[in-house]
Design a protein around this motif. Sequence first.
Motif, PDB file in Angstrom:
ATOM      1  N   TYR A 113      40.842  37.075  43.310  1.00  0.00           N
ATOM      2  CA  TYR A 113      42.313  37.044  43.328  1.00  0.00           C
ATOM      3  C   TYR A 113      42.866  37.702  44.586  1.00  0.00           C
ATOM      4  O   TYR A 113      42.283  38.664  45.103  1.00  0.00           O
ATOM      5  CB  TYR A 113      42.874  37.758  42.097  1.00  0.00           C
ATOM      6  CG  TYR A 113      42.652  36.975  40.830  1.00  0.00           C
ATOM      7  CD1 TYR A 113      41.469  37.102  40.128  1.00  0.00           C
ATOM      8  CD2 TYR A 113      43.617  36.083  40.368  1.00  0.00           C
ATOM      9  CE1 TYR A 113      41.243  36.357  38.980  1.00  0.00           C
ATOM     10  CE2 TYR A 113      43.409  35.336  39.230  1.00  0.00           C
ATOM     11  CZ  TYR A 113      42.207  35.465  38.538  1.00  0.00           C
ATOM     12  OH  TYR A 113      41.992  34.709  37.414  1.00  0.00           O
ATOM     13  N   VAL A 114      43.994  37.174  45.055  1.00  0.00           N
ATOM     14  CA  VAL A 114      44.725  37.822  46.139  1.00  0.00           C
ATOM     15  C   VAL A 114      46.173  37.990  45.687  1.00  0.00           C
ATOM     16  O   VAL A 114      46.639  37.280  44.788  1.00  0.00           O
ATOM     17  CB  VAL A 114      44.692  36.979  47.436  1.00  0.00           C
ATOM     18  CG1 VAL A 114      43.302  36.981  48.039  1.00  0.00           C
ATOM     19  CG2 VAL A 114      45.206  35.561  47.204  1.00  0.00           C
ATOM     20  N   ASP A 115      46.869  38.920  46.349  1.00  0.00           N
ATOM     21  CA  ASP A 115      48.284  39.095  46.020  1.00  0.00           C
ATOM     22  C   ASP A 115      49.068  37.921  46.594  1.00  0.00           C
ATOM     23  O   ASP A 115      48.681  37.323  47.615  1.00  0.00           O
ATOM     24  CB  ASP A 115      48.794  40.405  46.633  1.00  0.00           C
ATOM     25  CG  ASP A 115      50.190  40.702  46.152  1.00  0.00           C
ATOM     26  OD1 ASP A 115      50.334  41.330  45.086  1.00  0.00           O
ATOM     27  OD2 ASP A 115      51.151  40.248  46.818  1.00  0.00           O
ATOM     28  N   GLU A 116      50.169  37.624  45.934  1.00  0.00           N
ATOM     29  CA  GLU A 116      51.000  36.480  46.346  1.00  0.00           C
ATOM     30  C   GLU A 116      51.412  36.623  47.819  1.00  0.00           C
ATOM     31  O   GLU A 116      51.375  35.665  48.588  1.00  0.00           O
ATOM     32  CB  GLU A 116      52.213  36.472  45.448  1.00  0.00           C
ATOM     33  CG  GLU A 116      53.034  35.240  45.492  1.00  0.00           C
ATOM     34  CD  GLU A 116      54.254  35.373  44.606  1.00  0.00           C
ATOM     35  OE1 GLU A 116      54.823  34.350  44.233  1.00  0.00           O
ATOM     36  OE2 GLU A 116      54.652  36.528  44.304  1.00  0.00           O
ATOM     37  N   THR A 117      51.789  37.851  48.226  1.00  0.00           N
ATOM     38  CA  THR A 117      52.205  38.080  49.614  1.00  0.00           C
ATOM     39  C   THR A 117      51.060  37.771  50.577  1.00  0.00           C
ATOM     40  O   THR A 117      51.266  37.173  51.639  1.00  0.00           O
ATOM     41  CB  THR A 117      52.641  39.550  49.792  1.00  0.00           C
ATOM     42  OG1 THR A 117      53.583  39.862  48.784  1.00  0.00           O
ATOM     43  CG2 THR A 117      53.250  39.791  51.156  1.00  0.00           C
ATOM     44  N   TRP A 118      49.854  38.164  50.219  1.00  0.00           N
ATOM     45  CA  TRP A 118      48.682  37.894  51.059  1.00  0.00           C
ATOM     46  C   TRP A 118      48.502  36.390  51.244  1.00  0.00           C
ATOM     47  O   TRP A 118      48.305  35.907  52.352  1.00  0.00           O
ATOM     48  CB  TRP A 118      47.435  38.507  50.400  1.00  0.00           C
ATOM     49  CG  TRP A 118      46.209  38.546  51.255  1.00  0.00           C
ATOM     50  CD1 TRP A 118      45.755  39.619  51.975  1.00  0.00           C
ATOM     51  CD2 TRP A 118      45.260  37.491  51.473  1.00  0.00           C
ATOM     52  NE1 TRP A 118      44.594  39.294  52.635  1.00  0.00           N
ATOM     53  CE2 TRP A 118      44.266  37.976  52.351  1.00  0.00           C
ATOM     54  CE3 TRP A 118      45.153  36.174  51.029  1.00  0.00           C
ATOM     55  CZ2 TRP A 118      43.199  37.205  52.789  1.00  0.00           C
ATOM     56  CZ3 TRP A 118      44.088  35.393  51.466  1.00  0.00           C
ATOM     57  CH2 TRP A 118      43.109  35.924  52.327  1.00  0.00           C
ATOM     58  N   ARG A 175      51.967  40.056  41.901  1.00  0.00           N
ATOM     59  CA  ARG A 175      51.521  38.839  41.202  1.00  0.00           C
ATOM     60  C   ARG A 175      50.277  38.312  41.905  1.00  0.00           C
ATOM     61  O   ARG A 175      50.225  38.228  43.129  1.00  0.00           O
ATOM     62  CB  ARG A 175      52.624  37.775  41.222  1.00  0.00           C
ATOM     63  CG  ARG A 175      53.708  37.999  40.184  1.00  0.00           C
ATOM     64  CD  ARG A 175      54.530  36.749  40.005  1.00  0.00           C
ATOM     65  NE  ARG A 175      55.254  36.408  41.231  1.00  0.00           N
ATOM     66  CZ  ARG A 175      56.456  36.934  41.513  1.00  0.00           C
ATOM     67  NH1 ARG A 175      56.999  37.829  40.697  1.00  0.00           N
ATOM     68  NH2 ARG A 175      57.075  36.586  42.631  1.00  0.00           N
ATOM     69  N   LYS A 176      49.259  38.006  41.125  1.00  0.00           N
ATOM     70  CA  LYS A 176      47.967  37.612  41.692  1.00  0.00           C
ATOM     71  C   LYS A 176      47.794  36.107  41.666  1.00  0.00           C
ATOM     72  O   LYS A 176      48.227  35.427  40.729  1.00  0.00           O
ATOM     73  CB  LYS A 176      46.824  38.272  40.894  1.00  0.00           C
ATOM     74  CG  LYS A 176      46.832  39.784  40.935  1.00  0.00           C
ATOM     75  CD  LYS A 176      46.498  40.303  42.320  1.00  0.00           C
ATOM     76  CE  LYS A 176      46.469  41.828  42.356  1.00  0.00           C
ATOM     77  NZ  LYS A 176      46.348  42.325  43.749  1.00  0.00           N
ATOM     78  N   VAL A 177      47.159  35.618  42.696  1.00  0.00           N
ATOM     79  CA  VAL A 177      46.856  34.189  42.784  1.00  0.00           C
ATOM     80  C   VAL A 177      45.337  34.042  42.830  1.00  0.00           C
ATOM     81  O   VAL A 177      44.669  34.790  43.549  1.00  0.00           O
ATOM     82  CB  VAL A 177      47.452  33.607  44.086  1.00  0.00           C
ATOM     83  CG1 VAL A 177      47.153  32.130  44.187  1.00  0.00           C
ATOM     84  CG2 VAL A 177      48.935  33.870  44.174  1.00  0.00           C
ATOM     85  N   ARG A 178      44.838  33.085  42.064  1.00  0.00           N
ATOM     86  CA  ARG A 178      43.377  32.933  42.106  1.00  0.00           C
ATOM     87  C   ARG A 178      42.977  32.193  43.384  1.00  0.00           C
ATOM     88  O   ARG A 178      43.503  31.110  43.677  1.00  0.00           O
ATOM     89  CB  ARG A 178      42.890  32.170  40.882  1.00  0.00           C
ATOM     90  CG  ARG A 178      41.453  31.759  41.080  1.00  0.00           C
ATOM     91  CD  ARG A 178      40.640  31.549  39.907  1.00  0.00           C
ATOM     92  NE  ARG A 178      39.972  32.731  39.422  1.00  0.00           N
ATOM     93  CZ  ARG A 178      39.275  32.711  38.290  1.00  0.00           C
ATOM     94  NH1 ARG A 178      39.243  31.620  37.575  1.00  0.00           N
ATOM     95  NH2 ARG A 178      38.632  33.758  37.867  1.00  0.00           N
ATOM     96  N   ARG A 179      42.061  32.807  44.170  1.00  0.00           N
ATOM     97  CA  ARG A 179      41.652  32.200  45.445  1.00  0.00           C
ATOM     98  C   ARG A 179      40.236  31.629  45.359  1.00  0.00           C
ATOM     99  O   ARG A 179      39.948  30.610  45.984  1.00  0.00           O
ATOM    100  CB  ARG A 179      41.718  33.237  46.570  1.00  0.00           C
ATOM    101  CG  ARG A 179      41.387  32.670  47.926  1.00  0.00           C
ATOM    102  CD  ARG A 179      42.034  33.448  49.037  1.00  0.00           C
ATOM    103  NE  ARG A 179      41.557  33.029  50.329  1.00  0.00           N
ATOM    104  CZ  ARG A 179      41.925  31.904  50.955  1.00  0.00           C
ATOM    105  NH1 ARG A 179      42.786  31.081  50.377  1.00  0.00           N
ATOM    106  NH2 ARG A 179      41.440  31.587  52.151  1.00  0.00           N
TER     107      ARG A 179
END
Length: 345
Positions: A308-313, A124-128
Amino acid sequence: MRRTITRAGVALLASVWLVAAAQSPAVDPKQADLATAQAAQQLSQPLNNQPVWKEVRSGAQQYTSLPGRETSVLIQPEGQTWRAVRNGQASVYGGWLLVVVVLSIAAYYWRRGSIPLSEPPTGRKVRRFTTGERVIHWATAIAFVALAVSGLVILFGKNVLLPLIGYTLFSWLALLAKNLHNFVGPVFVVCTILMFLAFVRDNVWQQGDAEWIRKGGGLLKGEHVPSHRFNFGEKSWFWFGVVFLGIVVGVSGLVLNFPNFEQTRATMQIANIVHLVAAIVFICLSLGHIYMGTVGVDGALESMRSGYVDETWAKEHHEYWYNDIKAGRIPAGDEAGPPMQHRPA
Ligand code: HEM
């Protein structure tokens, strides 16, 4: 009658002489001595103008018909000091500092490698970063790298590159570097202002910064230290690098780039030393940022490449920021949009 004319003529001649004598500058006895010594010297050592050059190098004001500041001073004595500092301490210490920083980063990478994720990515990607932030960032990065490389060619090229590539190639390179530097400089100033406006909001002191400082960001022990959107290391790069050094190299660079404001030679020399010292420190710091933003932290480059980064990141590197996203504390409607956009891995 003839006598009267003769007397009038003599009187006229005398008055013309008197007027001429009054007009012509008084012969400065020192100058006269100098001229006599110079003439004598030309007989014994033709073309040796030492007394004249001693006078010229003294920096004393001389007569000139050229209008403008300092035109009456042919050689400014402090120029020698500037040249000695620029080609001496500033270049030598600056050069070695660059070498030490590059070797330290290489040793750190060899010892520690890239900082990996400890948990697998969720997909799942989060916009950074927004598109605007990334455009500003890469415009600044490209301008900075162009300025850093051309600046290093201007500063070290003669001693390092010229012996390697010879006069013809080096003269072209130096010309290219100088013009690139002069034109990209003002662009970087504009980028620095945009960077400040784009990122200042998330570079303020926040909860967790004190702990980050205490633990040195976990860089040595490899431990996890929570932070908001930007950790204290990134905030230091922002305030000391982007803002403070950005202003110093920008202002001193503009003084050097636009010498048409009657700057004195002393002003230009001070601006030159301030510019090159600040630039070398800026390049050293940027190497740390570039290292962390490329091979130093797995997945970091992706954040500035795609936004975008991964949720875990997000959880592992910027936990408080991730928690804010989950809790919806990031203002709705922000271009980042709803925090948890599911994107196929
Ligand atoms: C080739 C050169 C560069 C690379 C590869 C690079 C890479 C990155 C990456 C990956 C991030 C995101 C880090 C994160 O997610 O927290 C970032 C953030 C950032 N970069 Fe760069 N960068 C470069 C050059 C520059 C330059 C030249 C400047 C400024 C003069 C700069 C200023 C910033 C700022 C201000 C941030 C946001 C972090 C903060 O505000 O503290 N970068 N960069």
